[in-house]
Design a protein around this motif. Sequence first.
Motif, PDB file in Angstrom:
ATOM      1  N   ILE A 255       0.852  -1.190   0.000  1.00 59.23           N
ATOM      2  CA  ILE A 255       0.000   0.000   0.000  1.00 59.23           C
ATOM      3  C   ILE A 255       0.884   1.234   0.000  1.00 59.23           C
ATOM      4  N   ASP A 256       0.688   2.097  -0.971  1.00 60.00           N
ATOM      5  CA  ASP A 256       1.513   3.313  -1.119  1.00 60.00           C
ATOM      6  C   ASP A 256       3.000   2.984  -1.161  1.00 60.00           C
ATOM      7  N   GLY A 257       3.315   1.828  -1.743  1.00 58.74           N
ATOM      8  CA  GLY A 257       4.710   1.421  -1.862  1.00 58.74           C
ATOM      9  C   GLY A 257       5.273   0.742  -0.634  1.00 58.74           C
ATOM     10  N   GLN A 258       4.509   0.652   0.434  1.00 61.14           N
ATOM     11  CA  GLN A 258       4.979  -0.002   1.660  1.00 61.14           C
ATOM     12  C   GLN A 258       4.495  -1.441   1.697  1.00 61.14           C
ATOM     13  N   THR A 259       5.412  -2.359   1.935  1.00 65.41           N
ATOM     14  CA  THR A 259       5.086  -3.784   1.973  1.00 65.41           C
ATOM     15  C   THR A 259       4.265  -4.109   3.213  1.00 65.41           C
ATOM     16  N   ILE A 260       3.222  -4.904   3.034  1.00 69.73           N
ATOM     17  CA  ILE A 260       2.404  -5.367   4.145  1.00 69.73           C
ATOM     18  C   ILE A 260       2.964  -6.688   4.658  1.00 69.73           C
ATOM     19  N   ALA A 261       3.286  -6.716   5.950  1.00 70.34           N
ATOM     20  CA  ALA A 261       3.846  -7.915   6.595  1.00 70.34           C
ATOM     21  C   ALA A 261       5.057  -8.427   5.812  1.00 70.34           C
ATOM     22  N   ASN A 262       5.005  -9.674   5.348  1.00 71.59           N
ATOM     23  CA  ASN A 262       6.152 -10.233   4.615  1.00 71.59           C
ATOM     24  C   ASN A 262       6.024 -10.095   3.107  1.00 71.59           C
ATOM     25  N   GLY A 263       4.992  -9.368   2.670  1.00 70.55           N
ATOM     26  CA  GLY A 263       4.843  -9.130   1.232  1.00 70.55           C
ATOM     27  C   GLY A 263       4.194 -10.258   0.469  1.00 70.55           C
ATOM     28  N   HIS A 264       3.619 -11.226   1.198  1.00 69.10           N
ATOM     29  CA  HIS A 264       2.958 -12.356   0.545  1.00 69.10           C
ATOM     30  C   HIS A 264       1.531 -12.492   1.065  1.00 69.10           C
TER      31      HIS A 264
END
Length: 287
Positions: free
Chosen positions: A257-266
């Motif tokens: 979201i907005d270029g920021q990875t959520i948790a581990n990106g999976h």
Amino acid sequence: MPRISYVNGQYVTHSEAAVHIEDRGYQFADGVYEVCEIRHGYIVDITRHLDRLHRSLSELRIAAPMSRAAMVHVIRETVRRNKVKNGLFYMQVTRGVARRDHVFPAEGTKPSIVITAKSTDASVIAKKNANGIKAVTVSDNRWDRVDIKTVGLLPNVMARQQAKEAGAQEAIYVDRDGFVTEGAATNVWFVDADGTLVTRPAEHGILKGITRTTLLDVGAKLGLKVAERKFTVAEMLAAREVFITAATSICFPVVSIDGQTIANGHPGSVSQNIREAFFDVAEKIAI
């Protein structure tokens, strides 16, 4: 085989389907719509979709174009004529055709109804579920009555275009107080550090999604702790999982979201479990 659409009492070739240029849906976005999934030859959650359609019509003081039984018959026939086994149908009802004037037309003006159906590519949905999608946040600039599913979607169009230009697939609205409302075409959920499934209440400020409502039933079946409350962008970004729901996608994991990875990106396990259980809980009627 050409696609077939239903327009105001007639089944017509899709390429020739048309409404009058003074239809109030075209002139004023004076109408409502519903989109409903078709899966393995079954229409999903049609009762809740039609309940919401009639609520939207009532809120806008538009007469129903036909009885519910007739509407279900026409929907099924449109789906059958298009040989859709996995896909969706789209239904739009407007206040009808009348001389252009902002006030309501004369009493007795017949509402317009259009129904279309099409197949969708399951591999595209499977890829998004496997890889997750990206989203961006945008300021919520829509009118106050987003609880009505109207065809006035220009803010949503602009938000989705902004997401596309940023390399994302969904735009997530944020209200003036900094709280997340919903996606441009979806409801938004996240799993917090304690494993609680969180989504915004649907009393005001968002559309009461049908998939959202059924998902609450799914959560109860799976024994998930669910909280309906307001939440901030910061909470969402710090989540263990984020996902969005809609009738055409059920449950897409959001990995950035907005270029920021959520948790581990999976994609996470909660959204996967919900997706796998969804159709065991949802209402299904044969075409």
